[in-house]
Design a protein around this motif. Sequence first.
Motif, PDB file in Angstrom:
ATOM      1  N   CYS A 164       0.843  -1.367  -0.066  1.00 57.20           N
ATOM      2  CA  CYS A 164      -0.005  -0.034  -0.166  1.00 57.20           C
ATOM      3  C   CYS A 164       0.696   1.252  -0.061  1.00 57.20           C
ATOM      4  O   CYS A 164       0.389   2.253  -0.187  1.00 57.20           O
ATOM      5  CB  CYS A 164      -0.730  -0.006   1.310  1.00 57.20           C
ATOM      6  SG  CYS A 164      -0.179  -0.570   2.806  1.00 57.20           S
ATOM      7  N   GLY A 165       2.204   1.228   0.212  1.00 53.84           N
ATOM      8  CA  GLY A 165       3.008   2.335   0.384  1.00 53.84           C
ATOM      9  C   GLY A 165       2.774   3.150   1.829  1.00 53.84           C
ATOM     10  O   GLY A 165       1.948   2.557   2.481  1.00 53.84           O
ATOM     11  N   ALA A 166       3.666   3.623   2.174  1.00 55.01           N
ATOM     12  CA  ALA A 166       3.727   4.367   3.354  1.00 55.01           C
ATOM     13  C   ALA A 166       3.533   5.943   3.277  1.00 55.01           C
ATOM     14  O   ALA A 166       3.482   6.650   2.313  1.00 55.01           O
ATOM     15  CB  ALA A 166       5.082   4.409   3.966  1.00 55.01           C
ATOM     16  N   HIS A 167       2.690   6.388   4.332  1.00 54.83           N
ATOM     17  CA  HIS A 167       2.792   7.878   4.364  1.00 54.83           C
ATOM     18  C   HIS A 167       2.569   8.366   5.812  1.00 54.83           C
ATOM     19  O   HIS A 167       2.224   7.548   6.728  1.00 54.83           O
ATOM     20  CB  HIS A 167       1.409   8.216   3.733  1.00 54.83           C
ATOM     21  CG  HIS A 167       0.255   7.844   4.133  1.00 54.83           C
ATOM     22  ND1 HIS A 167      -0.427   8.533   5.201  1.00 54.83           N
ATOM     23  CD2 HIS A 167      -0.587   6.773   3.761  1.00 54.83           C
ATOM     24  CE1 HIS A 167      -1.616   7.847   5.336  1.00 54.83           C
ATOM     25  NE2 HIS A 167      -1.784   6.828   4.743  1.00 54.83           N
ATOM     26  N   TRP A 168       2.933   9.459   6.147  1.00 55.14           N
ATOM     27  CA  TRP A 168       2.822   9.957   7.326  1.00 55.14           C
ATOM     28  C   TRP A 168       1.445  10.069   7.985  1.00 55.14           C
ATOM     29  O   TRP A 168       0.450  10.311   7.064  1.00 55.14           O
ATOM     30  CB  TRP A 168       3.493  11.462   7.572  1.00 55.14           C
ATOM     31  CG  TRP A 168       4.987  11.573   7.368  1.00 55.14           C
ATOM     32  CD1 TRP A 168       5.784  11.718   6.232  1.00 55.14           C
ATOM     33  CD2 TRP A 168       5.986  11.527   8.509  1.00 55.14           C
ATOM     34  NE1 TRP A 168       7.211  11.646   6.571  1.00 55.14           N
ATOM     35  CE2 TRP A 168       7.267  11.529   8.051  1.00 55.14           C
ATOM     36  CE3 TRP A 168       5.827  11.586   9.819  1.00 55.14           C
ATOM     37  CZ2 TRP A 168       8.400  11.606   8.908  1.00 55.14           C
ATOM     38  CZ3 TRP A 168       6.843  11.320  10.799  1.00 55.14           C
ATOM     39  CH2 TRP A 168       8.129  11.402  10.011  1.00 55.14           C
TER      40      TRP A 168
ATOM     41  N   HIS B 259      -2.118  14.213  12.069  1.00 62.39           N
ATOM     42  CA  HIS B 259      -1.371  15.088  12.519  1.00 62.39           C
ATOM     43  C   HIS B 259      -0.625  14.654  13.866  1.00 62.39           C
ATOM     44  O   HIS B 259       0.732  14.829  14.235  1.00 62.39           O
ATOM     45  CB  HIS B 259      -2.040  16.446  12.681  1.00 62.39           C
ATOM     46  CG  HIS B 259      -1.382  17.570  13.413  1.00 62.39           C
ATOM     47  ND1 HIS B 259      -0.328  18.355  12.535  1.00 62.39           N
ATOM     48  CD2 HIS B 259      -1.316  18.213  14.536  1.00 62.39           C
ATOM     49  CE1 HIS B 259       0.333  19.267  13.306  1.00 62.39           C
ATOM     50  NE2 HIS B 259      -0.503  19.162  14.485  1.00 62.39           N
TER      51      HIS B 259
ATOM     52  N   THR C 143       2.000  11.874  13.536  1.00 59.76           N
ATOM     53  CA  THR C 143       3.023  12.557  12.880  1.00 59.76           C
ATOM     54  C   THR C 143       3.876  12.887  13.829  1.00 59.76           C
ATOM     55  O   THR C 143       5.324  12.685  14.038  1.00 59.76           O
ATOM     56  CB  THR C 143       2.779  13.187  11.790  1.00 59.76           C
ATOM     57  OG1 THR C 143       2.041  12.657  10.755  1.00 59.76           O
ATOM     58  CG2 THR C 143       3.774  14.149  11.287  1.00 59.76           C
ATOM     59  N   ILE C 144       3.404  13.950  14.735  1.00 63.91           N
ATOM     60  CA  ILE C 144       4.214  14.436  15.760  1.00 63.91           C
ATOM     61  C   ILE C 144       4.896  13.581  16.691  1.00 63.91           C
ATOM     62  O   ILE C 144       5.993  13.606  16.851  1.00 63.91           O
ATOM     63  CB  ILE C 144       3.359  15.545  16.334  1.00 63.91           C
ATOM     64  CG1 ILE C 144       3.191  16.765  15.516  1.00 63.91           C
ATOM     65  CG2 ILE C 144       4.275  16.132  17.613  1.00 63.91           C
ATOM     66  CD1 ILE C 144       2.053  17.797  15.679  1.00 63.91           C
TER      67      ILE C 144
ATOM     68  N   ALA D  80       7.780  11.590  14.787  1.00 66.14           N
ATOM     69  CA  ALA D  80       8.902  12.656  14.580  1.00 66.14           C
ATOM     70  C   ALA D  80       9.610  12.827  15.908  1.00 66.14           C
ATOM     71  O   ALA D  80      10.723  12.613  15.830  1.00 66.14           O
ATOM     72  CB  ALA D  80       8.614  13.799  14.007  1.00 66.14           C
ATOM     73  N   ARG D  81       8.908  12.923  17.093  1.00 64.98           N
ATOM     74  CA  ARG D  81       9.641  13.083  18.367  1.00 64.98           C
ATOM     75  C   ARG D  81      10.358  11.971  18.729  1.00 64.98           C
ATOM     76  O   ARG D  81      11.326  11.976  19.247  1.00 64.98           O
ATOM     77  CB  ARG D  81       8.381  13.650  19.420  1.00 64.98           C
ATOM     78  CG  ARG D  81       7.967  14.769  19.275  1.00 64.98           C
ATOM     79  CD  ARG D  81       7.562  15.231  20.740  1.00 64.98           C
ATOM     80  NE  ARG D  81       7.158  16.541  20.608  1.00 64.98           N
ATOM     81  CZ  ARG D  81       5.715  17.136  20.693  1.00 64.98           C
ATOM     82  NH1 ARG D  81       4.955  16.400  21.314  1.00 64.98           N
ATOM     83  NH2 ARG D  81       5.395  18.453  20.470  1.00 64.98           N
TER      84      ARG D  81
ATOM     85  N   GLU E 230      11.320   8.567  14.571  1.00 65.80           N
ATOM     86  CA  GLU E 230      11.021   7.403  13.455  1.00 65.80           C
ATOM     87  C   GLU E 230      10.416   8.073  12.383  1.00 65.80           C
ATOM     88  O   GLU E 230      10.111   9.278  12.111  1.00 65.80           O
ATOM     89  CB  GLU E 230       9.958   6.705  14.187  1.00 65.80           C
ATOM     90  CG  GLU E 230      10.555   5.999  15.196  1.00 65.80           C
ATOM     91  CD  GLU E 230       9.499   4.975  16.053  1.00 65.80           C
ATOM     92  OE1 GLU E 230       8.677   4.649  15.469  1.00 65.80           O
ATOM     93  OE2 GLU E 230       9.979   4.470  17.345  1.00 65.80           O
ATOM     94  N   VAL E 231      10.311   7.152  11.274  1.00 62.71           N
ATOM     95  CA  VAL E 231       9.501   7.635   9.892  1.00 62.71           C
ATOM     96  C   VAL E 231       8.490   6.625   9.911  1.00 62.71           C
ATOM     97  O   VAL E 231       8.519   5.598  10.336  1.00 62.71           O
ATOM     98  CB  VAL E 231      10.566   7.649   8.746  1.00 62.71           C
ATOM     99  CG1 VAL E 231      11.481   8.803   9.092  1.00 62.71           C
ATOM    100  CG2 VAL E 231      11.169   6.369   8.541  1.00 62.71           C
TER     101      VAL E 231
ATOM    102  N   ASN F 146      -3.081   4.484   6.361  1.00 65.53           N
ATOM    103  CA  ASN F 146      -4.501   4.334   6.916  1.00 65.53           C
ATOM    104  C   ASN F 146      -5.129   3.373   6.364  1.00 65.53           C
ATOM    105  O   ASN F 146      -6.191   2.851   6.954  1.00 65.53           O
ATOM    106  CB  ASN F 146      -5.170   5.785   6.419  1.00 65.53           C
ATOM    107  CG  ASN F 146      -5.460   5.751   4.867  1.00 65.53           C
ATOM    108  OD1 ASN F 146      -6.627   5.325   4.718  1.00 65.53           O
ATOM    109  ND2 ASN F 146      -4.776   6.317   4.139  1.00 65.53           N
TER     110      ASN F 146
ATOM    111  N   GLY G  45      -5.594   5.256  -3.904  1.00 70.05           N
ATOM    112  CA  GLY G  45      -4.379   5.853  -3.153  1.00 70.05           C
ATOM    113  C   GLY G  45      -3.472   4.654  -2.888  1.00 70.05           C
ATOM    114  O   GLY G  45      -2.264   4.788  -2.642  1.00 70.05           O
TER     115      GLY G  45
END
Lengths: 333, 333
Positions: B106-110, B113, B116-117, B120-121, B124-125, B132, B186
């Motif tokens: 399916c691919g990755a995405h952030w 919100h 994501t924070i 990132a804290r 990691e990615v 989703n 998507g």
Amino acid sequence: MTNPVLVEVLRGAIVESAHRGAIAVFDADGKSVWEIGDTARPVFPRSAVKAIQALPLVESGAADAYGFGNRELALACASHSGQPEHVELARSMLAKAGLDETALECGAHWPSHDATIALARAGEVPNALHNNCSGKHSGFLCTCVHVGVAHKGYVNAGHAEQEMIRDAMQAVTGAAHGADERATDGCSIPTYAVPLRSFALGFARMVTTTGFGPERAKAAKRLLSACMAEPFFVAGTGRADVALMQAAPGRIFVKGGAEGVYCAALPELGLGIALKCDDGAGRAAEAMVAAVIAKLLHADETLAAKLIKLANAPIESRIGAKVGALRPTAALN
Amino acid sequence: MTNPVLVEVLRGAIVESAHRGAIAVFDADGKSVWEIGDTARPVFPRSAVKAIQALPLVESGAADAYGFGNRELALACASHSGQPEHVELARSMLAKAGLDETALECGAHWPSHDATIALARAGEVPNALHNNCSGKHSGFLCTCVHVGVAHKGYVNAGHAEQEMIRDAMQAVTGAAHGADERATDGCSIPTYAVPLRSFALGFARMVTTTGFGPERAKAAKRLLSACMAEPFFVAGTGRADVALMQAAPGRIFVKGGAEGVYCAALPELGLGIALKCDDGAGRAAEAMVAAVIAKLLHADETLAAKLIKLANAPIESRIGAKVGALRPTAALN
């Protein structure tokens, strides 16, 4: 009046979504050059008129007093992405007037996606300097300090700063900005709904300075030139406004606003452009403004290709495959 | 046919933006209960039909073989926010079939919100588990392993998994899902554009099991019940789908999809609902589905107030002041 579909969103060969809108193109004498849809309906310009809202910063002498160059003036007209360069420049503008971010009344929000990730990785949270409007608000505050009015409450209708801005907006657009037209923008300042055609006329005047006194003419020229010279400071990495202004340096001024608004000006033609996507979609407004500029500007093949690419942005899957695209309709030809 | 304006976006007292759309409400016998706009136009349902796409997971016996309960089945029907609970559950579903995230196509995405924070804290990615759709894809992969087909390429039209899903979609909606209707979603799987009314009929059948064999009937009941029992696993913190399903537990099934689509079902009325906002706006689709459910459901005062609140979401400034709101139009009364 139902506005026409101006942009379609294709998935494969099928139209998945569609965006309606209205567009006004005027010259500085008030002549309608091209209009589509209902351009008489009042529209909130939101951030698309920041260059007009920045006139008092220059006309008051504040910009000169604080030594602001193109970057600071561009940031005063910006909806920036909250990247470190934007944040630092807004901080330095405030510092020149002896202020810091605590004077900003725009509120804080997490910045653009990449800037948010960088901020979170650094263990930080956004403050008002990260607000996309912090450059504009820093300009407001510098104006207040320079002219000697108390800055507290500078976002409120009736404060001297907002009255200066309202006077400038009315003079430039020729449209009344009364209490009946007023609502509150995302950054807490007043925003006034007036016809699109008034904004098109206003930006034709801004870019030609037709009918302006010498001070206003100089200020308008400086602000639009600053934005065209430093487009990164008007928006940020990867943003449509930057791509459009970089496509033909000095020949295209554009500024987007929330809820699908764009204002633009084409110096060589002396034209102002204002448009709104009915449903408020930024993706469609970006396609519309690129398509209109491609239609109006006498573009060589390279520039035309750049504009057409911006008007036909791809839709990608999560693995980066192209699965669709935006497409301006025949109404924009 | 021009669809009517169904939702307006107010700033102050002025309409700033407007959203058109079409809505179909059907019973399981194919009777049109309420329709507005062009419900015959083909629409990509995107993620709104994940519960139908999950039928093979249950019908194949895979869900039982791997011991999936309500949470796993809800996640298989989800467009989740990529919160740790979602990511861990998708990981555990794959592990039960002896797989890990490298099998996901399916691919990755952030993620959302807040997620994501947090990611990132933590330095990691995102990987494909944060997508989703990772719960749906984990369900697809479990089905492949359980029925013994090679899972590689499971996202492609023509793969056994996508053929099982297409068969289920055609049987439940009664609409042909041919190559001419096909584009790519998507998350890289096929999506087919068919009339809204077919999806409305499909969800009326899903919720009543009218015309289904015993296996499909059991599977449909389990999937919709799982979503209504565990709405957090269908979406995530603060999401409209969760708020709607929690507003009346067991009485409302909803699932949103990209580009302004919603499918819904009301068990006590035996009705299916499908809608699309013309321009693809999620905010408007959420208001529409809440307004339609408020119109149809026999709601007491408390429930009616909850639904009306969801249909009239506030627009806030960056300091959290209410400066506007969404408002369903009279067409939705």
